[in-house]
Design a protein around this motif. Structure first.
Motif, PDB file in Angstrom:
ATOM      1  N   UNK A  30      22.619  -5.373 -54.219  1.00 57.63           N
ATOM      2  CA  UNK A  30      23.963  -4.463 -53.648  1.00 57.63           C
ATOM      3  C   UNK A  30      23.308  -3.439 -55.160  1.00 57.63           C
ATOM      4  N   UNK A  31      23.278  -2.773 -56.349  1.00 59.34           N
ATOM      5  CA  UNK A  31      23.429  -2.031 -57.026  1.00 59.34           C
ATOM      6  C   UNK A  31      22.015  -1.594 -56.399  1.00 59.34           C
ATOM      7  N   UNK A  32      21.060  -1.788 -56.240  1.00 58.60           N
ATOM      8  CA  UNK A  32      19.630  -0.535 -55.631  1.00 58.60           C
ATOM      9  C   UNK A  32      20.131  -0.555 -54.766  1.00 58.60           C
ATOM     10  N   UNK A  33      20.372  -1.313 -53.776  1.00 60.53           N
ATOM     11  CA  UNK A  33      20.490  -0.204 -52.195  1.00 60.53           C
ATOM     12  C   UNK A  33      22.125   0.478 -51.939  1.00 60.53           C
ATOM     13  N   UNK A  34      23.233  -0.264 -52.135  1.00 58.20           N
ATOM     14  CA  UNK A  34      24.916   0.877 -51.849  1.00 58.20           C
ATOM     15  C   UNK A  34      25.160   1.393 -53.843  1.00 58.20           C
ATOM     16  N   UNK A  35      24.861   1.318 -54.509  1.00 64.31           N
ATOM     17  CA  UNK A  35      25.468   1.743 -55.652  1.00 64.31           C
ATOM     18  C   UNK A  35      24.234   3.004 -55.562  1.00 64.31           C
ATOM     19  N   UNK A  36      23.032   2.976 -55.679  1.00 66.34           N
ATOM     20  CA  UNK A  36      22.328   4.142 -55.667  1.00 66.34           C
ATOM     21  C   UNK A  36      22.528   5.197 -55.099  1.00 66.34           C
ATOM     22  N   UNK A  37      23.038   4.763 -53.121  1.00 68.25           N
ATOM     23  CA  UNK A  37      23.382   5.609 -52.625  1.00 68.25           C
ATOM     24  C   UNK A  37      24.523   6.574 -52.310  1.00 68.25           C
ATOM     25  N   UNK A  38      25.724   5.919 -53.113  1.00 65.97           N
ATOM     26  CA  UNK A  38      26.955   5.636 -53.323  1.00 65.97           C
ATOM     27  C   UNK A  38      27.104   6.744 -54.125  1.00 65.97           C
ATOM     28  N   UNK A  39      26.038   6.908 -54.963  1.00 65.45           N
ATOM     29  CA  UNK A  39      26.001   7.809 -56.226  1.00 65.45           C
ATOM     30  C   UNK A  39      25.687   9.159 -55.981  1.00 65.45           C
ATOM     31  N   UNK A  40      23.987   9.068 -55.020  1.00 68.50           N
ATOM     32  CA  UNK A  40      23.392   9.950 -54.816  1.00 68.50           C
ATOM     33  C   UNK A  40      24.697  10.820 -53.778  1.00 68.50           C
ATOM     34  N   UNK A  41      25.252  10.088 -52.947  1.00 65.70           N
ATOM     35  CA  UNK A  41      25.970  11.060 -52.372  1.00 65.70           C
ATOM     36  C   UNK A  41      26.777  11.527 -52.372  1.00 65.70           C
ATOM     37  N   UNK A  47      27.229  19.000 -55.060  1.00 63.20           N
ATOM     38  CA  UNK A  47      26.264  20.311 -54.920  1.00 63.20           C
ATOM     39  C   UNK A  47      25.360  19.971 -55.815  1.00 63.20           C
ATOM     40  N   UNK A  48      25.054  18.775 -56.639  1.00 65.88           N
ATOM     41  CA  UNK A  48      23.965  17.825 -57.769  1.00 65.88           C
ATOM     42  C   UNK A  48      23.081  17.408 -56.372  1.00 65.88           C
ATOM     43  N   UNK A  49      22.426  18.224 -55.089  1.00 61.96           N
ATOM     44  CA  UNK A  49      22.150  17.512 -54.058  1.00 61.96           C
ATOM     45  C   UNK A  49      20.267  16.909 -54.531  1.00 61.96           C
ATOM     46  N   UNK A  50      19.939  17.120 -56.040  1.00 63.74           N
ATOM     47  CA  UNK A  50      18.270  17.010 -56.287  1.00 63.74           C
ATOM     48  C   UNK A  50      18.367  16.400 -57.104  1.00 63.74           C
ATOM     49  N   UNK A  51      19.379  16.301 -57.775  1.00 65.56           N
ATOM     50  CA  UNK A  51      20.226  14.831 -58.842  1.00 65.56           C
ATOM     51  C   UNK A  51      20.318  14.115 -58.625  1.00 65.56           C
ATOM     52  N   UNK A  58      14.666   6.429 -58.307  1.00 66.06           N
ATOM     53  CA  UNK A  58      15.072   5.955 -59.061  1.00 66.06           C
ATOM     54  C   UNK A  58      16.156   4.688 -58.977  1.00 66.06           C
ATOM     55  N   UNK A  59      17.287   4.652 -58.456  1.00 68.80           N
ATOM     56  CA  UNK A  59      17.739   3.482 -58.233  1.00 68.80           C
ATOM     57  C   UNK A  59      16.852   2.562 -57.083  1.00 68.80           C
TER      58      UNK A  59
END
Length: 81
Positions: A30-41, A47-51, A58-59
């Motif tokens: 859950x954290x690896x897929x959904x969590x990192x996807x939510x933080x990425x979006x 405005x921090x697309x690269x980050x 990494x997630x």
């Protein structure tokens, strides 16, 4: 009498029994897929697309490594002798 004995359980229902290992695996997924996807979006919208992309890679990669290291690597996958 034998029906109440836990040692004679045929294993039915054990596949879906909630154990500590299964809960940990679900949390990691859950954290690896959904969590990192939510933080990425969220970072992309700020405005921090690269980050955001870095956090997602990494997630997700960390999740794949954790699942491999914790569950797949210890399996004995060998053929007959």
């Amino acid at each position: 009498m034998a029906e109440d004995d836990p040692d004679t359980d045929s294993g039915n229902g054990q596949l879906f029994a909630l154990t500590r290992d299964k809960v940990l695996l679900l949390v990691i997924l859950l954290v690896g897929i959904a969590g990192s996807g939510i933080v990425r979006r969220s970072l992309g919208e700020l405005g921090y697309n690269a980050l955001g992309e870095l956090v997602f890679v990494l997630g997700y990669g960390g999740m794949v490594f954790a699942v491999w290291y914790g569950w797949i690597r210890p399996m004995d996958i060998s053929g007959p002798n």
